[in-house]
Write a protein that holds these residues in place. Structure first.
Motif, PDB file in Angstrom:
ATOM      1  N   ALA A   3      44.791 -39.760   7.032  1.00 58.03           N
ATOM      2  CA  ALA A   3      45.620 -40.747   6.339  1.00 58.03           C
ATOM      3  C   ALA A   3      45.116 -41.096   4.952  1.00 58.03           C
ATOM      4  O   ALA A   3      45.713 -41.914   4.262  1.00 58.03           O
ATOM      5  CB  ALA A   3      45.710 -42.007   7.193  1.00 58.03           C
ATOM      6  N   ASP A   4      44.046 -40.465   4.515  1.00 60.72           N
ATOM      7  CA  ASP A   4      43.408 -40.853   3.271  1.00 60.72           C
ATOM      8  C   ASP A   4      42.929 -39.568   2.580  1.00 60.72           C
ATOM      9  O   ASP A   4      42.373 -38.693   3.246  1.00 60.72           O
ATOM     10  CB  ASP A   4      42.215 -41.746   3.667  1.00 60.72           C
ATOM     11  N   ALA A   5      43.154 -39.468   1.256  1.00 56.70           N
ATOM     12  CA  ALA A   5      42.729 -38.254   0.546  1.00 56.70           C
ATOM     13  C   ALA A   5      41.220 -38.051   0.680  1.00 56.70           C
ATOM     14  O   ALA A   5      40.745 -36.912   0.754  1.00 56.70           O
ATOM     15  CB  ALA A   5      43.138 -38.340  -0.925  1.00 56.70           C
ATOM     16  N   GLY A   6      40.486 -39.151   0.747  1.00 57.88           N
ATOM     17  CA  GLY A   6      39.026 -39.052   0.909  1.00 57.88           C
ATOM     18  C   GLY A   6      38.661 -38.408   2.239  1.00 57.88           C
ATOM     19  O   GLY A   6      37.674 -37.680   2.344  1.00 57.88           O
ATOM     20  N   THR A   7      39.478 -38.658   3.261  1.00 58.07           N
ATOM     21  CA  THR A   7      39.218 -38.034   4.571  1.00 58.07           C
ATOM     22  C   THR A   7      39.514 -36.542   4.506  1.00 58.07           C
ATOM     23  O   THR A   7      38.768 -35.728   5.050  1.00 58.07           O
ATOM     24  CB  THR A   7      40.089 -38.701   5.656  1.00 58.07           C
ATOM     25  N   VAL A   8      40.613 -36.167   3.816  1.00 65.37           N
ATOM     26  CA  VAL A   8      40.913 -34.734   3.654  1.00 65.37           C
ATOM     27  C   VAL A   8      39.756 -34.062   2.925  1.00 65.37           C
ATOM     28  O   VAL A   8      39.293 -32.984   3.324  1.00 65.37           O
ATOM     29  CB  VAL A   8      42.246 -34.515   2.888  1.00 65.37           C
ATOM     30  N   ASP A   9      39.260 -34.711   1.871  1.00 62.86           N
ATOM     31  CA  ASP A   9      38.126 -34.156   1.112  1.00 62.86           C
ATOM     32  C   ASP A   9      36.893 -34.014   1.995  1.00 62.86           C
ATOM     33  O   ASP A   9      36.191 -33.000   1.936  1.00 62.86           O
ATOM     34  CB  ASP A   9      37.767 -35.080  -0.064  1.00 62.86           C
ATOM     35  N   ALA A  42      48.418 -33.817  -1.924  1.00 68.15           N
ATOM     36  CA  ALA A  42      47.730 -33.070  -2.994  1.00 68.15           C
ATOM     37  C   ALA A  42      46.375 -32.570  -2.502  1.00 68.15           C
ATOM     38  O   ALA A  42      45.984 -31.427  -2.793  1.00 68.15           O
ATOM     39  CB  ALA A  42      47.563 -33.973  -4.220  1.00 68.15           C
ATOM     40  N   ALA A  43      45.672 -33.394  -1.737  1.00 68.03           N
ATOM     41  CA  ALA A  43      44.354 -32.990  -1.232  1.00 68.03           C
ATOM     42  C   ALA A  43      44.470 -31.842  -0.219  1.00 68.03           C
ATOM     43  O   ALA A  43      43.658 -30.918  -0.220  1.00 68.03           O
ATOM     44  CB  ALA A  43      43.644 -34.191  -0.598  1.00 68.03           C
ATOM     45  N   TYR A  44      45.512 -31.886   0.633  1.00 64.90           N
ATOM     46  CA  TYR A  44      45.755 -30.759   1.547  1.00 64.90           C
ATOM     47  C   TYR A  44      45.910 -29.468   0.736  1.00 64.90           C
ATOM     48  O   TYR A  44      45.315 -28.447   1.059  1.00 64.90           O
ATOM     49  CB  TYR A  44      47.055 -30.972   2.326  1.00 64.90           C
ATOM     50  N   ARG A  45      46.757 -29.552  -0.304  1.00 70.16           N
ATOM     51  CA  ARG A  45      47.057 -28.354  -1.094  1.00 70.16           C
ATOM     52  C   ARG A  45      45.818 -27.834  -1.813  1.00 70.16           C
ATOM     53  O   ARG A  45      45.540 -26.646  -1.835  1.00 70.16           O
ATOM     54  CB  ARG A  45      48.097 -28.701  -2.175  1.00 70.16           C
ATOM     55  N   ARG A  46      45.096 -28.757  -2.426  1.00 67.92           N
ATOM     56  CA  ARG A  46      43.977 -28.361  -3.284  1.00 67.92           C
ATOM     57  C   ARG A  46      42.747 -27.966  -2.490  1.00 67.92           C
ATOM     58  O   ARG A  46      42.049 -27.025  -2.820  1.00 67.92           O
ATOM     59  CB  ARG A  46      43.631 -29.567  -4.172  1.00 67.92           C
ATOM     60  N   ARG A  47      42.462 -28.710  -1.403  1.00 66.77           N
ATOM     61  CA  ARG A  47      41.140 -28.571  -0.787  1.00 66.77           C
ATOM     62  C   ARG A  47      41.121 -27.958   0.608  1.00 66.77           C
ATOM     63  O   ARG A  47      40.161 -27.297   0.981  1.00 66.77           O
ATOM     64  CB  ARG A  47      40.469 -29.955  -0.697  1.00 66.77           C
ATOM     65  N   LEU A  48      42.149 -28.249   1.433  1.00 70.73           N
ATOM     66  CA  LEU A  48      41.960 -27.968   2.864  1.00 70.73           C
ATOM     67  C   LEU A  48      42.676 -26.727   3.396  1.00 70.73           C
ATOM     68  O   LEU A  48      42.095 -25.977   4.184  1.00 70.73           O
ATOM     69  CB  LEU A  48      42.385 -29.204   3.686  1.00 70.73           C
ATOM     70  N   LEU A  49      43.931 -26.514   2.993  1.00 68.73           N
ATOM     71  CA  LEU A  49      44.748 -25.497   3.690  1.00 68.73           C
ATOM     72  C   LEU A  49      44.106 -24.117   3.678  1.00 68.73           C
ATOM     73  O   LEU A  49      44.140 -23.395   4.678  1.00 68.73           O
ATOM     74  CB  LEU A  49      46.155 -25.439   3.098  1.00 68.73           C
ATOM     75  N   HIS A  50      43.507 -23.727   2.552  1.00 60.94           N
ATOM     76  CA  HIS A  50      42.957 -22.372   2.451  1.00 60.94           C
ATOM     77  C   HIS A  50      41.690 -22.204   3.297  1.00 60.94           C
ATOM     78  O   HIS A  50      41.210 -21.085   3.464  1.00 60.94           O
ATOM     79  CB  HIS A  50      42.699 -22.006   0.987  1.00 60.94           C
ATOM     80  N   LEU A  51      41.165 -23.309   3.824  1.00 58.41           N
ATOM     81  CA  LEU A  51      39.973 -23.211   4.683  1.00 58.41           C
ATOM     82  C   LEU A  51      40.343 -23.130   6.161  1.00 58.41           C
ATOM     83  O   LEU A  51      39.476 -22.988   7.022  1.00 58.41           O
ATOM     84  CB  LEU A  51      39.068 -24.427   4.445  1.00 58.41           C
ATOM     85  N   ALA A  52      41.650 -23.249   6.452  1.00 55.73           N
ATOM     86  CA  ALA A  52      42.097 -23.264   7.848  1.00 55.73           C
ATOM     87  C   ALA A  52      42.272 -21.847   8.382  1.00 55.73           C
ATOM     88  O   ALA A  52      42.568 -20.917   7.633  1.00 55.73           O
ATOM     89  CB  ALA A  52      43.420 -24.021   7.953  1.00 55.73           C
ATOM     90  N   THR A  53      42.120 -21.711   9.701  1.00 53.89           N
ATOM     91  CA  THR A  53      42.484 -20.453  10.365  1.00 53.89           C
ATOM     92  C   THR A  53      43.991 -20.453  10.606  1.00 53.89           C
ATOM     93  O   THR A  53      44.671 -19.451  10.396  1.00 53.89           O
ATOM     94  CB  THR A  53      41.736 -20.325  11.714  1.00 53.89           C
ATOM     95  N   VAL A  54      44.504 -21.593  11.059  1.00 52.17           N
ATOM     96  CA  VAL A  54      45.936 -21.743  11.333  1.00 52.17           C
ATOM     97  C   VAL A  54      46.415 -23.081  10.768  1.00 52.17           C
ATOM     98  O   VAL A  54      45.719 -24.089  10.901  1.00 52.17           O
ATOM     99  CB  VAL A  54      46.235 -21.717  12.862  1.00 52.17           C
ATOM    100  N   VAL A  55      47.598 -23.081  10.152  1.00 53.91           N
ATOM    101  CA  VAL A  55      48.231 -24.317   9.672  1.00 53.91           C
ATOM    102  C   VAL A  55      49.579 -24.432  10.387  1.00 53.91           C
ATOM    103  O   VAL A  55      50.317 -23.446  10.473  1.00 53.91           O
ATOM    104  CB  VAL A  55      48.447 -24.288   8.139  1.00 53.91           C
ATOM    105  N   THR A  56      49.903 -25.627  10.906  1.00 57.58           N
ATOM    106  CA  THR A  56      51.092 -25.759  11.768  1.00 57.58           C
ATOM    107  C   THR A  56      52.059 -26.861  11.298  1.00 57.58           C
ATOM    108  O   THR A  56      52.342 -27.796  12.054  1.00 57.58           O
ATOM    109  CB  THR A  56      50.668 -26.078  13.222  1.00 57.58           C
TER     110      THR A  56
END
Ligand SMILES: Nc1ncnc2c1ncn2[C@@H]1O[C@H](COP(=O)(O)OP(=O)(O)O)[C@@H](O)[C@H]1O
Ligand SMILES: Cc1ncc(COP(=O)(O)O)c(N)n1
Length: 280
Positions: A85-91, A126-140
């Motif tokens: 729920a927070d960009a800091g958590t996504v980071d 924005a944080a999902y796009r920039r930081r997290l999605l490319h590190l996932a094995t699967v995105v749903t």
């Protein structure tokens, strides 16, 4: 005496007080699929089947502390994220993923509850796009979440294949754009995996009890990866599991709004999960 130790999984997600979605759906899915679920709570929602009344977001440091407490002690084989729920958590989650602490990472980018409540702000997207999605094995993502993440509007925003391809090519992760909210007699989940598109279609079930279906699907993919299944095998099995739980829970009444799924076949114990149900 033989000791039998189940695979361990970790869910980093929000609590749903009504028990239908979030951490509660994840733990029920993990139990039904015989993996040992651990948790890091990101937010506490005061929620029931009719809506979300209040959200208290935990600080990113509190989420990190929970994750590290689990990782420092238990052999986590796969990790799922739900409501961040927070960009800091996504980071913070992305930082741990980049440090290779989160194996077999399944990212379910929860943005809106089925009741319509917004569960993630623009900076989280924005944080999902920039930081997290490319590190996932699967995105749903579901269709609406995929359109927001892909930043497309118009006809493309409703086209699961276009969305899966855009997100797959951008992130390299296996992307499953789930089709629970699309129309038609078939319910299709569109998978982008290593450059190829696959459509997994099943009969659309006539049920209003869909609260937590996305959480359940992603948690089942996570359980599959933890037990050593390949990515496509885990996605296929998760689709079958969520279908059976939706079918089994189609006739029970829990709450005045969209009810939860029946992960254990409780509503018809004589047949267990997977009884013949009503198709739309
Ligand atoms: N009415 C339905 N009949 C059959 N399958 C469904 C139905 N609703 C959702 N599903 C399945 O549940 C899973 C979660 O999909 P979806 O509802 O799109 O996720 P979310 O809860 O994130 O919006 C997918 O595998 C989808 O195909
Ligand atoms: C804490 C939490 N996490 C996720 C969801 C989304 O679940 P759904 O889209 O099935 O309502 C939710 N409603 N609450």
């Amino acid at each position: 005496m033989t000791s039998r130790t189940p695979p361990v999984v970790l869910s980093i997600a929000g609590s749903d007080s009504g028990g239908g979605a979030g951490i509660q759906a994840d733990l029920r899915t993990f139990a039904a699929l015989c993996v040992f679920g651990t948790t890091a709570v990101t937010a506490v929602t005061a929620q029931n089947t009719t809506g979300v009344r209040r959200v208290d977001v935990l600080p990113p440091e509190a989420v990190t502390a929970q994750v590290m407490a689990v990782l420092d002690d238990l052999p986590v084989a796969a990790v799922k994220t739900g409501m961040l729920a927070d960009a800091g958590t996504v980071d913070a989650v992305a930082g741990m993923a980049a440090a290779e602490r989160l194996p077999n990472l399944v990212v379910d980018p929860v943005m809106v509850a089925s009741s319509g409540a917004v569960l993630a702000s623009d900076d989280v997207v924005a944080a999902y796009r920039r930081r997290l999605l490319h590190l996932a094995t699967v995105v749903t993502p579901n269709v609406a979440e995929a359109a927001v993440l892909a930043d497309v509007t118009g006809a493309a925003a409703a086209d699961q294949t276009v969305l899966a391809r855009i997100l797959g090519e951008r992130t390299g992760a296996t992307v499953v754009v789930t089709g629970g909210h699309a129309g038609g007699p078939r319910c299709a989940d569109v998978v982008w995996h290593a450059g190829e598109i696959q459509v997994l279609a099943r009969p659309r079930l006539a049920t209003g009890n869909t609260h937590g279906s996305g959480c359940t699907f992603a948690a089942a993919v996570t359980a599959g990866l933890a037990t050593g299944a390949g990515v496509l095998e885990a996605v296929q099995a998760a689709g079958e599991f969520v279908h059976a739980a939706l079918r089994s829970g189609s006739s029970w009444r829990l709450g005045a709004g969209p009810g939860p799924l029946d992960h254990f076949g409780w509503s018809r114990p004589e047949v267990g999960t997977g009884p013949a149900g009503t198709e739309a």
